[in-house]
Design a protein around this motif. Structure first.
Motif, short mmCIF file in Angstrom:
data_model
loop_
_atom_site.label_atom_id
_atom_site.label_comp_id
_atom_site.label_asym_id
_atom_site.label_seq_id
_atom_site.Cartn_x
_atom_site.Cartn_y
_atom_site.Cartn_z
N UNK A 137 3.97 1.87 2.42
CA UNK A 137 2.57 1.57 2.11
C UNK A 137 2.12 2.28 0.84
N UNK A 138 2.56 3.53 0.64
CA UNK A 138 2.15 4.27 -0.56
C UNK A 138 2.72 3.61 -1.81
N UNK A 139 4.01 3.21 -1.76
CA UNK A 139 4.63 2.58 -2.91
C UNK A 139 3.96 1.24 -3.23
N UNK A 140 3.61 0.49 -2.21
CA UNK A 140 2.92 -0.77 -2.45
C UNK A 140 1.52 -0.54 -3.00
N UNK A 141 0.89 0.55 -2.56
CA UNK A 141 -0.42 0.90 -3.10
C UNK A 141 -0.36 1.23 -4.58
N UNK A 142 0.77 1.84 -5.01
CA UNK A 142 0.93 2.13 -6.44
C UNK A 142 0.92 0.82 -7.25
N UNK A 143 1.64 -0.17 -6.74
CA UNK A 143 1.71 -1.45 -7.45
C UNK A 143 0.35 -2.14 -7.47
N UNK A 144 -0.41 -1.98 -6.36
CA UNK A 144 -1.73 -2.62 -6.26
C UNK A 144 -2.82 -1.83 -6.96
N UNK A 145 -2.43 -0.71 -7.64
CA UNK A 145 -3.38 0.12 -8.40
C UNK A 145 -4.44 0.74 -7.49
N UNK A 146 -3.98 1.31 -6.35
CA UNK A 146 -4.90 2.07 -5.49
C UNK A 146 -5.15 3.44 -6.12
N UNK A 147 -5.62 4.36 -5.30
CA UNK A 147 -5.88 5.71 -5.78
C UNK A 147 -4.62 6.31 -6.39
N UNK A 148 -4.75 7.07 -7.50
CA UNK A 148 -3.56 7.63 -8.17
C UNK A 148 -2.91 8.78 -7.40
N UNK A 167 10.61 -2.73 -2.61
CA UNK A 167 9.79 -2.26 -1.48
C UNK A 167 9.25 -3.43 -0.65
N UNK A 168 9.37 -4.65 -1.16
CA UNK A 168 8.92 -5.82 -0.41
C UNK A 168 10.06 -6.49 0.36
N UNK A 169 11.31 -6.18 -0.02
CA UNK A 169 12.48 -6.72 0.67
C UNK A 169 13.22 -5.55 1.30
N UNK A 170 12.77 -5.18 2.51
CA UNK A 170 13.25 -3.96 3.16
C UNK A 170 14.42 -4.28 4.07
N UNK A 171 15.51 -3.54 3.91
CA UNK A 171 16.67 -3.68 4.78
C UNK A 171 16.66 -2.59 5.84
N UNK A 172 17.57 -2.71 6.81
CA UNK A 172 17.59 -1.75 7.91
C UNK A 172 17.94 -0.35 7.43
N UNK A 173 18.84 -0.23 6.45
CA UNK A 173 19.21 1.10 5.98
C UNK A 173 18.05 1.80 5.28
N UNK A 174 17.09 1.03 4.72
CA UNK A 174 15.89 1.65 4.12
C UNK A 174 15.04 2.34 5.19
N UNK A 175 14.94 1.70 6.36
CA UNK A 175 14.05 2.22 7.40
C UNK A 175 14.64 3.41 8.14
N UNK A 176 15.92 3.74 7.87
CA UNK A 176 16.47 4.96 8.47
C UNK A 176 15.83 6.21 7.86
N UNK A 177 15.29 6.08 6.65
CA UNK A 177 14.61 7.21 6.01
C UNK A 177 13.10 7.00 5.96
N UNK A 178 12.70 5.82 5.48
CA UNK A 178 11.28 5.53 5.34
C UNK A 178 10.72 4.92 6.62
N UNK A 179 9.55 5.36 7.01
CA UNK A 179 8.85 4.69 8.11
C UNK A 179 7.92 3.60 7.60
N UNK A 180 7.50 3.73 6.34
CA UNK A 180 6.65 2.72 5.73
C UNK A 180 6.73 2.85 4.21
#
Length: 583
Positions: free
Chosen positions: A250-261, A235-248
């Motif tokens: 942020x939620x996945x990175x929040x999981x790693x940073x131990x944000x709200x469950x 999720x930190x090394x995003x390619x162009x084909x990833x962004x065809x589906x995902x706009x961001x």
């Protein structure tokens, strides 16, 4: 018409506000129910993720415990290498059934000295060489290290995902029976991730459109049932084909940073997804188990329930609109009927007032005739009285003097009455206002005596003359005094104050001890034809005409009143001096 328009506006505003309130309340209730449904489902998701996380944590802890147990046997001075290898083989008898593909021990360079699966020797060496930094941190045989997940091709078959669990073999001083801190090799296991996923994650059932998936602490996707093509993507090394589906991400990175469950995210054209996640932390290993579901499927039940509620709200809004229109039509008809009746009553009142005005005009003409008819005999009586006084022997007679005084009084009264009744154009002259007030009090003296009203005068000294029309100002004062008498009734007091202000203007105040004026009537007392008196005693024109006269003289008139405590009319008129200053 103003009343009709005002009530129509208020009906429209009330209907609109009611519709707005109903719409807002329905939307608020729906949002609250939706949020509550989402949160309950996320709590259920968290429970499922927590159950899978507990199972995986227990399994990984069990593997680490087995390795540490074998390692402890190896360090006993009574156990030689063959016995140690036998321990490894015995461990593999039951471990190979639980996802473990190989148990081995190696030297510090990663060269395999013994393994339960010879086909994985090159893979073990490759995994050691892929991650070298961890080897420098081991100084204690109680340490456990988990490698990253790697794809491995075994015997030419499709590659699978594996990870390694190792513990260091630390040299022990046989005499002192203590560790020297020198690492002599490693004991480890190669574990198949697919077996772990099949055992603990695929069993999670979040619904037909839901999914349970796994990412590691570096942000790599380790498993997703619907997106196998994204495995090991970061999720930190995003390619162009990833962004065809995902706009961001942020939620996945929040999981790693131990944000709200809990969280929400969107993937391409798919519905919005809600997620709950639970981390797994053992030694250096950090994985996150995520359970996601489509928002539409979660809220389908509540939306179906609110479909009927929306229909009821729509019917209520339509009914409210219809009722508002009916109220508008009924109110409009009622007000128009009231307006028609009021216009009819006003027309009748105007007719009566016109008749009264014509009657007063006739009375005015009759007053002129009567006054002249009275003046003629009174003049003769006065002349005869003078002649009799001259011919009286003693030169004085009390009876004749009374006759002469009363004749003069009648003549003065009729003269003032004639002056007041005359119709004359607006001709202002310089005059002393106190003379006008005194003559007016004289004309109304009989009313004051009949009602036993005490009139107090308070004139300031050095009052400037006013440039006013004498007849019209008399009319204003008479109107105010008559109103004061009507307000008092019997046994009251009228106070007349005259003074000048700093602008050389004359201020006249007429106060009474009457019943006062209500707040509602205070707003209308200067309106033409408005009166609180009976039709036989008032026309409603006195104050309106008085105000017009005062304004015509360049002055102003105000009123102060407290209901039940009397009324004060204040008139301010420019003096001849103030007019000179203005010029």
């Amino acid at each position: 018409m103003h009343k009709v328009r005002a009530q129509t506006i208020w009906i429209g505003i009330g209907t609109f506000l009611f519709l707005l309130l109903i719409t807002y309340s329905a939307n608020k209730i729906y949002r609250i129910a939706l949020d509550e449904t989402k949160r309950n489902h996320q709590l259920l998701q968290k429970d499922m993720a927590n159950a899978a996380a507990n199972g995986i944590s227990h399994y990984l802890s069990h593997i680490a415990h087995d390795l540490l147990a074998v390692n402890s046997f190896q360090q006993s001075p009574l156990i030689d290498q063959s016995v140690f290898i036998n321990f490894i083989d015995n461990l593999s008898d039951h471990a190979m059934m639980d996802g473990v593909r190989a148990i081995f021990y190696s030297d510090v360079g990663g060269n395999v000295l013994h393994t339960t699966n010879d086909s994985l020797n090159s893979i073990i060496t490759a995994m050691f060489n892929d991650r070298v930094d961890w080897k420098r941190n081991f100084t204690d045989s109680a340490n456990i290290w988990f490698s990253g997940v790697m794809p491995i091709d075994v015997n030419g078959r499709d590659s699978d995902l594996y990870f390694m669990v190792v513990t260091p073999l630390v040299h022990r001083d046989a005499k002192l029976n203590t560790e020297t801190g020198k690492v002599t090799g490693f004991l480890g296991e190669i574990v198949c991730l697919r077996w772990l996923i099949d055992s603990y994650i695929r069993s999670v059932n979040p619904g037909d459109t839901g999914a349970a998936w796994l990412i590691d602490g570096a942000g790599r996707l380790l498993f997703h049932p619907d997106h196998p093509e994204m495995i090991l993507r970061d999720v930190y090394e995003i390619s162009d084909d990833c962004m065809t589906c995902h706009t961001t991400f942020a939620v996945q990175r929040g999981m790693i940073a131990e944000d709200s469950p809990f969280g929400e995210y969107a993937v391409g054209n798919e519905p919005i997804k809600i997620v709950s996640y639970v981390p797994i932390q053992i030694a250096n290993l950090r994985w996150i188990i995520v359970v996601s579901s489509n928002m539409n499927d979660v809220t389908a039940v509540i939306r179906n329930k609110f479909h009927l509620f929306s229909i009821l709200i729509a019917l209520l809004l339509i009914a409210t609109t219809i009722i508002g229109l009916l109220l508008y039509l009924i109110n409009t008809r009622r007000i128009r009927a009231e307006e028609a009746q009021r216009h009819s009553e006003l027309k009748e009142l105007l007719h009566q007032q016109i008749c009264q005005a014509a009657k007063m005009a006739s009375i005015g003409e009759l007053v002129d005739t009567v006054a002249h008819e009275i003046n003629t005999p009174i003049s003769i009586i006065g002349a005869q009285a003078d002649a009799m006084i001259l011919n009286h022997k003693n030169g004085d007679s009390e009876e004749l003097r009374i006759i002469k005084d009363q004749s003069r009084r009648i003549r003065d009264y009729t003269r003032r009455l004639l002056n007041h009744s005359q119709m004359m154009p607006f001709r202002p002259r310089s005059i002393d206002i106190t003379r006008i007030i005194d003559e007016t009090i004289y004309l109304l003296g009989h009313r004051f005596r009949v009602y036993k009203i005490d009139v107090q005068k308070n004139y300031a000294r050095d009052l400037p003359n006013l440039s006013v029309d004498r007849r019209q100002l008399e009319q204003v004062i008479i109107n105010l005094l008559n109103n004061a008498v009507d307000a008092i009734g019997n046994n009251g007091q009228i106070r007349i104050d005259v003074k000048k202000n700093d602008d050389e203007e004359v201020e006249l105040s007429i106060s009474d001890s009457g019943v006062g004026i209500s707040n509602e009537n205070m707003l209308r007392i200067f309106e033409p034809f408005f009166t609180t008196k009976s039709p036989s005693t008032g026309t409603g024109l006195g104050l309106s005409i008085s105000k017009a006269i005062v304004i015509r003289h360049g002055g102003k008139i105000t009123v102060e009143s407290t209901n039940g405590q009397g009324t004060t009319f204040n008139i301010t008129l420019p003096s001849t001096k103030s007019q000179v200053h203005e010029k």
